[in-house]
Design a protein around this motif. Structure first.
Motif, short mmCIF file in Angstrom:
data_model
loop_
_atom_site.label_atom_id
_atom_site.label_comp_id
_atom_site.label_asym_id
_atom_site.label_seq_id
_atom_site.Cartn_x
_atom_site.Cartn_y
_atom_site.Cartn_z
N HIS A 99 42.59 47.40 39.62
CA HIS A 99 41.68 46.45 40.24
C HIS A 99 40.55 47.15 40.99
CE1 HIS A 99 44.08 42.87 39.27
NE2 HIS A 99 45.11 43.68 39.40
N ALA A 100 40.36 48.44 40.68
CA ALA A 100 39.21 49.21 41.15
C ALA A 100 39.05 49.19 42.65
CB ALA A 100 37.92 48.69 40.48
N LEU A 101 40.15 49.30 43.38
CA LEU A 101 40.07 49.45 44.83
C LEU A 101 39.77 50.90 45.17
CD1 LEU A 101 43.21 47.35 45.87
CD2 LEU A 101 40.81 46.68 46.12
N PRO A 102 39.16 51.16 46.32
CA PRO A 102 38.93 52.56 46.71
C PRO A 102 40.27 53.30 46.81
CG PRO A 102 37.74 51.04 48.16
CD PRO A 102 38.62 50.20 47.30
N GLU A 103 40.24 54.57 46.48
CA GLU A 103 41.48 55.35 46.51
C GLU A 103 41.88 55.63 47.96
OE1 GLU A 103 44.58 57.30 44.27
OE2 GLU A 103 42.97 55.94 43.70
#
Length: 360
Positions: free
Chosen positions: A254-258
């Motif tokens: 879901h392309a959240l910041p790492e």
């Protein structure tokens, strides 16, 4: 007799019953088809074409019953048959359909949901690879209300309960939910390795969460058995590992910041604040997985510790997002949206206190 006098139904030939719609019938169902008790006894004589596999349950062919036929026989034995003349109210309950037996071409046999398959047979129906296949089981466990007047006999092992669980329908058969079926299976003497594998498979394959299994084991007072305690420890570890994998996948898909993963938080020169599963230092957002599966007596202390840690972090300006393995499995997109909202709201909050981030 006048022309208005109703005619009695013509009895069906015995061979038509055996070769036609049903391969298993109760004595009451046979009587409704015009087969007297004497005729039934004659057909079930040694070497005869029929056999009584359980009290009042007749298999309409010779030779050993199949695993499916034994299952259906147990359901007929323990269920309340509405065609048997049972007094009104005695058979109250939702009915469920027993699937067609191999080679039969007939409507499903009715079985009452007041009789629910449980234990190893239920796990086999749920598709557990570690459960023995139905034909190899010597007995089939079946849950009934405590006050039912039934006894264990033949291949039917009666398991009494104060409250029946809501049955899960598996191919038309009323089956206990996985957690309850596991507890009933573990209640019987079993190889510790088999117990451990059954519990692991329940979690690994997504049948249920560890906490649900532990609740049922605790309710059944099985957590004092050493091999069950060892299996539960493995179960909790397995559930924790799976939940962490789902969390990693949710962040990336879901392309959240790492974030930084599995870290301890501490005030500079001050006390330890606790560990979290993921932390975004710039936004001061933490994710904590609740994978507790404690025994009942530990729940109050565990809940108090969770609440204390969360309140302390939030007083320092750190947002704590609390996720459960069930939510991560069932709706990861919704959980990702919750985390994303917390990250986006960071700019509208007062800056959080500085904390030291250490690997856990």
């Amino acid at each position: 007799m006048t022309h208005n006098t109703p005619l009695s139904p013509r009895p069906r030939p015995l061979h038509a019953l055996a070769d036609g719609r049903r391969r298993l019938m109760t004595v009451a169902q046979l009587r409704a088809h015009g087969v007297s008790a004497a005729e039934t006894n004659e057909q079930c004589r040694p070497g005869g074409p029929w056999q009584q596999v359980l009290p009042n349950v007749v298999l309409l062919h010779a030779g050993p019953p199949t695993g499916e036929e034994r299952l259906h026989a147990v359901l007929l034995y323990a269920g309340r048959d509405r065609s048997s003349g049972t007094p009104p109210g005695a058979g109250a309950g939702r009915t469920a359909s027993v699937p067609v037996q191999p080679g039969a071409e007939h409507a499903p046999v009715p079985a009452c949901a007041e009789a629910v398959i449980t234990g190893l047979a239920a796990l086999a129906l749920h598709g557990f690879a570690a459960a023995p296949p139905l034909p190899s089981l010597d007995v089939i466990d079946i849950l009934v209300p405590r006050l039912r007047r039934l006894r264990t006999t033949g291949c039917a092992r009666i398991v009494r309960t104060a409250a029946l669980p809501t049955a899960v329908e598996v191919t038309g058969v009323p089956v206990a939910p996985v957690a309850r079926a596991l507890a009933d299976a573990v209640a019987e003497p079993a190889d510790p390795g088999t117990v451990r594998e059954l519990l692991r498979e329940a979690v690994r394959d997504g049948h249920c969460e560890p906490a649900a299994v532990v609740r049922e084991l605790n309710r059944a007072r099985l957590l004092s058995r050493p091999h069950v305690v060892d299996a539960v420890d493995s179960l909790v570890a397995e559930g924790r590992a799976l939940a962490e994998q789902r969390l990693y996948r949710m962040v990336r898909e879901h392309a959240l910041p790492e974030p930084v993963w599995n870290v301890d938080l501490r005030l500079p020169g001050g006390p330890h604040l606790g560990g979290v599963d993921a932390f975004w230092p710039e936004q001061a957002v933490a994710v904590e997985l609740d994978t507790r599966a404690h025994r009942e007596q530990e729940d109050d202390a565990a809940r108090a510790e969770y609440a204390r840690k969360r309140e302390h972090l939030e007083r320092l300006g750190i947002t704590v997002v609390h996720l459960t393995p069930r939510k991560l499995r069932a709706c990861p997109e919704h959980q990702a949206a919750v985390v994303r909202t917390a990250l986006m709201a960071a700019g509208d909050r007062e800056p959080a206190a500085y904390v030291v981030v250490l690997p856990r």
